[in-house]
Design a protein around this motif. Structure first.
Motif, PDB file in Angstrom:
ATOM      1  N   ALA A 165      26.698  29.521  18.472  1.00 15.29           N
ATOM      2  CA  ALA A 165      27.496  30.626  19.005  1.00 15.29           C
ATOM      3  C   ALA A 165      28.881  30.135  19.419  1.00 15.29           C
ATOM      4  N   LEU A 166      28.926  28.963  20.070  1.00 14.74           N
ATOM      5  CA  LEU A 166      30.223  28.410  20.482  1.00 14.74           C
ATOM      6  C   LEU A 166      31.092  28.108  19.270  1.00 14.74           C
ATOM      7  N   ALA A 167      30.467  27.561  18.255  1.00 13.16           N
ATOM      8  CA  ALA A 167      31.236  27.199  17.061  1.00 13.16           C
ATOM      9  C   ALA A 167      31.870  28.441  16.451  1.00 13.16           C
ATOM     10  N   ASP A 168      31.193  29.564  16.583  1.00 16.45           N
ATOM     11  CA  ASP A 168      31.692  30.782  15.957  1.00 16.45           C
ATOM     12  C   ASP A 168      32.735  31.514  16.794  1.00 16.45           C
ATOM     13  N   LEU A 169      32.823  31.167  18.065  1.00 19.28           N
ATOM     14  CA  LEU A 169      33.829  31.837  18.907  1.00 19.28           C
ATOM     15  C   LEU A 169      35.230  31.445  18.443  1.00 19.28           C
ATOM     16  N   ASN A 170      36.176  32.343  18.636  1.00 19.60           N
ATOM     17  CA  ASN A 170      37.537  31.876  18.366  1.00 19.60           C
ATOM     18  C   ASN A 170      37.997  30.990  19.528  1.00 19.60           C
ATOM     19  N   ASP A 171      39.008  30.173  19.236  1.00 15.57           N
ATOM     20  CA  ASP A 171      39.383  29.127  20.189  1.00 15.57           C
ATOM     21  C   ASP A 171      39.716  29.679  21.573  1.00 15.57           C
ATOM     22  N   GLY A 172      40.428  30.789  21.594  1.00 10.63           N
ATOM     23  CA  GLY A 172      40.853  31.346  22.880  1.00 10.63           C
ATOM     24  C   GLY A 172      39.660  31.797  23.708  1.00 10.63           C
ATOM     25  N   ASP A 173      38.705  32.454  23.063  1.00  7.66           N
ATOM     26  CA  ASP A 173      37.528  32.925  23.786  1.00  7.66           C
ATOM     27  C   ASP A 173      36.703  31.744  24.299  1.00  7.66           C
ATOM     28  N   ARG A 174      36.600  30.702  23.462  1.00  8.96           N
ATOM     29  CA  ARG A 174      35.800  29.540  23.849  1.00  8.96           C
ATOM     30  C   ARG A 174      36.434  28.841  25.056  1.00  8.96           C
ATOM     31  N   ASP A 175      37.767  28.721  25.042  1.00 13.41           N
ATOM     32  CA  ASP A 175      38.454  28.105  26.185  1.00 13.41           C
ATOM     33  C   ASP A 175      38.106  28.819  27.485  1.00 13.41           C
ATOM     34  N   VAL A 176      38.208  30.136  27.441  1.00 14.25           N
ATOM     35  CA  VAL A 176      37.963  30.914  28.657  1.00 14.25           C
ATOM     36  C   VAL A 176      36.518  30.738  29.116  1.00 14.25           C
ATOM     37  N   LEU A 177      35.596  30.867  28.186  1.00 14.12           N
ATOM     38  CA  LEU A 177      34.178  30.783  28.538  1.00 14.12           C
ATOM     39  C   LEU A 177      33.835  29.415  29.143  1.00 14.12           C
ATOM     40  N   LEU A 178      34.310  28.348  28.502  1.00  7.60           N
ATOM     41  CA  LEU A 178      33.903  27.019  28.958  1.00  7.60           C
ATOM     42  C   LEU A 178      34.645  26.595  30.219  1.00  7.60           C
ATOM     43  N   LEU A 179      35.827  27.127  30.435  1.00  6.63           N
ATOM     44  CA  LEU A 179      36.497  26.832  31.708  1.00  6.63           C
ATOM     45  C   LEU A 179      35.720  27.465  32.865  1.00  6.63           C
ATOM     46  N   VAL A 180      35.066  28.589  32.582  1.00  8.57           N
ATOM     47  CA  VAL A 180      34.245  29.210  33.617  1.00  8.57           C
ATOM     48  C   VAL A 180      32.903  28.472  33.745  1.00  8.57           C
ATOM     49  N   ALA A 181      32.267  28.211  32.591  1.00  7.15           N
ATOM     50  CA  ALA A 181      30.909  27.651  32.624  1.00  7.15           C
ATOM     51  C   ALA A 181      30.883  26.171  32.984  1.00  7.15           C
ATOM     52  N   TRP A 182      31.842  25.423  32.502  1.00  8.55           N
ATOM     53  CA  TRP A 182      31.793  23.963  32.675  1.00  8.55           C
ATOM     54  C   TRP A 182      32.799  23.443  33.681  1.00  8.55           C
ATOM     55  N   ALA A 183      33.941  24.102  33.797  1.00  8.71           N
ATOM     56  CA  ALA A 183      34.950  23.597  34.729  1.00  8.71           C
ATOM     57  C   ALA A 183      34.865  24.331  36.060  1.00  8.71           C
ATOM     58  N   ASP A 184      33.988  25.350  36.118  1.00  4.31           N
ATOM     59  CA  ASP A 184      33.783  26.041  37.388  1.00  4.31           C
ATOM     60  C   ASP A 184      35.022  26.757  37.889  1.00  4.31           C
TER      61      ASP A 184
END
Lengths: 207, 337
Positions: free
Chosen positions: A148-167
């Protein structure tokens, strides 16, 4: 000694925060000082190198994280004159710089997710300790999440992972990426919808 | 399914990464230190100075702003501390030599009453900052802000008053080793420093293993920054005195009389090593006690902003910080009498 109490409340959250050296009120002060005394900027490095490295390592692997984390602080130092001193916490700024660097390697990142999605939880990049412990139900979800992450576009993935992993909070993500809150909300919504759809049923039940 | 399941799954599905390797960390830090050194030496002054006229501009005035930015300049005017009447020569009033001032400061420090804090007490400091650069984009309130911090004498806690939330935020450093750049010197650390000018200069110039030696001009700049940092922390008298004696050994000191950003009479000491930013020290002209410090652009500085590239003219006050109150108290949040 006579003292005058001022109205003061102890912020308990700040207490809990402090172990990681989260005297975040002072980041802006350190950056300000580094304009006069460049050496002061080492305080920002000492404080945040590990978390920036950790975030980059999750996204790109340890070797690439070495480069990204090192470069993040060089760029931050060069740009310290543009730091908004009204923002006490420097993390969003640093994560924003790191995100830009990661974006330049997006093909490597996407490759990594695709590899994970093929190999699943026993894939080569999982540590022996983790396999032995077999502690994460969620690791079963990793393959499909990775896809699912691989399929996200870069901008969406940045936002999601900054929330999920960078808190970071969505507001902080907006600061990090220099985007309006509405954009962040819609990107986050889109990314989470995709990721939720990819979660295996077993995880949904046990979580 | 819980609202946060997807975020939780993402967090758990990827192992918490191993901490960075010490060698990667050391390499990254060394690269940063090198970059800092380059920053300090960038655009060095030509060996043969051009006539003094351009360099003089702004030296005695608190410009605080962009000369050319209308709204900001208007806001700035309220804070301009030095009246423009009087001295037309660029250097303000020359009183005595800088060395004499430093001699007097060293002597006064030794004689000033001082009560060392107990380990359970706190050193409170109130400072007002001036951030010239902020004036480009922000309102008047950011020109001069007040920060109050309390640092426990044993270095294990720091409290910062957050004026926006009206709360005191307490940060704990169980080992007494908070990040130095963040919280400054705790009293017990400062009390361990040698009260000897040469030893202080040697400590200040000490380089991390593997780092390049600093060029002499840069090295003196580093020494100044180090000594200012100690002065900000309310050091004991013998150490204060040693700092002023060490400052006397830094070549090229000059002194000017002026007013500090909050309107107090001040002696301004500065040293020009030909870098981008000149570090300056403010002392009280009657007691020779520490008032604050500031950094002034030596050359036009280019800044990139969302609104475009801006050039800060030479003489712009990049930042300034003055101490308006300091003392020992029993609890964070208390003000010294």
């Amino acid at each position: 000694m006579t003292t005058t109490p001022i109205r003061a409340q102890v912020d308990a959250r700040a207490d809990a925060d402090a172990e990681g050296g989260a005297a975040s009120d002072a980041d802006a002060a350190v950056i300000e000082r580094s304009l006069r005394e460049p050496e002061s900027f080492a305080g920002i490095f000492d404080r945040y190198y590990d978390v920036i490295h950790g975030y980059a390592a999750r996204r790109l692997g340890a070797a690439a994280a070495d480069d990204v984390a090192a470069e993040t602080f060089l760029i931050a130092f060069d740009r310290r004159g543009t730091y908004d001193l009204a923002r006490p916490d420097a993390r969003p700024w640093l994560y924003g710089i790191a995100s830009n660097l990661i974006a330049r390697r997006h093909r490597a990142e996407a490759r990594q997710y695709r590899a994970l999605s093929r190999t699943g939880p026993d894939g080569p990049s999982e540590s022996p300790e983790e396999r032995a412990a077999d502690r994460l139900d969620a690791s079963a979800a990793r393959g499909s999440l990775a896809a699912a992450l691989a399929d996200l576009n870069d901008g969406d993935r940045d936002v999601l992972l900054l929330v999920a992993w960078a808190d970071l909070t969505p507001t902080e993500v907006g600061e990090a990426l220099g985007l309006p809150a509405g954009t962040i909300r819609s990107r986050l919504h889109r990314a989470r919808t995709r990721v939720r759809a990819a979660l295996p049923a077993s995880f949904k039940e046990t979580a | 399914m819980n609202d946060q399941d997807d975020l939780k799954a993402l967090d758990e599905a990827w192992p918490v990464p191993a901490p960075p390797s010490p060698s990667a960390r050391a390499a990254a830090r060394a690269a940063l230190i090198d970059r800092m050194t380059v920053a300090s030496t960038a655009a060095p002054a030509p060996e043969v100075e051009t006539p003094a006229r351009p360099a003089r501009r702004g030296r005695r005035r608190w410009t605080f702003g962009l000369v050319a930015v209308g709204a900001a300049a208007a806001a700035v005017a309220a804070f301009a501390a030095v009246p423009s009447s009087g001295h037309r020569s660029g250097g303000g009033v020359q009183l005595v030599s800088a060395n004499t001032v430093l001699d007097r400061a060293a002597l006064a420090a030794e004689r000033r009453p001082f009560q060392a804090p107990r380990p359970d007490q706190w050193v409170m400091t109130e400072e007002q900052g001036v951030k010239d650069e902020v004036t480009l984009t922000r309102g008047k309130s950011d020109l001069l802000n007040t920060t109050r911090t309390w640092l426990k004498a044993d270095g294990t806690q720091q409290a910062i008053w957050d004026s926006s939330s009206k709360k005191l935020r307490i940060h704990r450093f169980p080992t007494g080793q908070g990040p130095m750049g963040l919280m400054g010197w705790s009293y017990d650390k400062v009390a361990e420093l040698p009260a000897d000018p040469d030893a202080l200069i040697a400590l200040a110039g000490k380089r991390p293993p593997g780092a390049h030696d600093l060029a002499p001009k840069v090295r003196w700049g580093v020494v100044l920054g180090y000594l200012y940092g100690i002065l900000e922390s309310t050091p004991p008298p013998a150490l204060q005195s040693a700092i002023y004696k060490a400052l006397k050994k830094v070549p090229g000191a000059r002194v000017t009389a002026m007013k500090d950003p909050v309107g107090r009479p001040a002696l301004l000491l500065n040293w020009d090593f030909g870098g981008l930013v000149r570090n300056e020290l403010l002392l009280d002209p009657s007691t020779y006690s520490y008032l604050g410090s500031r950094g002034v652009a030596q050359k036009p500085l280019t800044r990139h902003r969302d609104t475009g590239t801006v050039v800060l003219p030479a003489g712009t006050v990049i930042s300034a910080s003055v101490r308006t109150r300091a003392g020992v108290v029993d609890k964070p949040g208390q003000l010294p009498r």
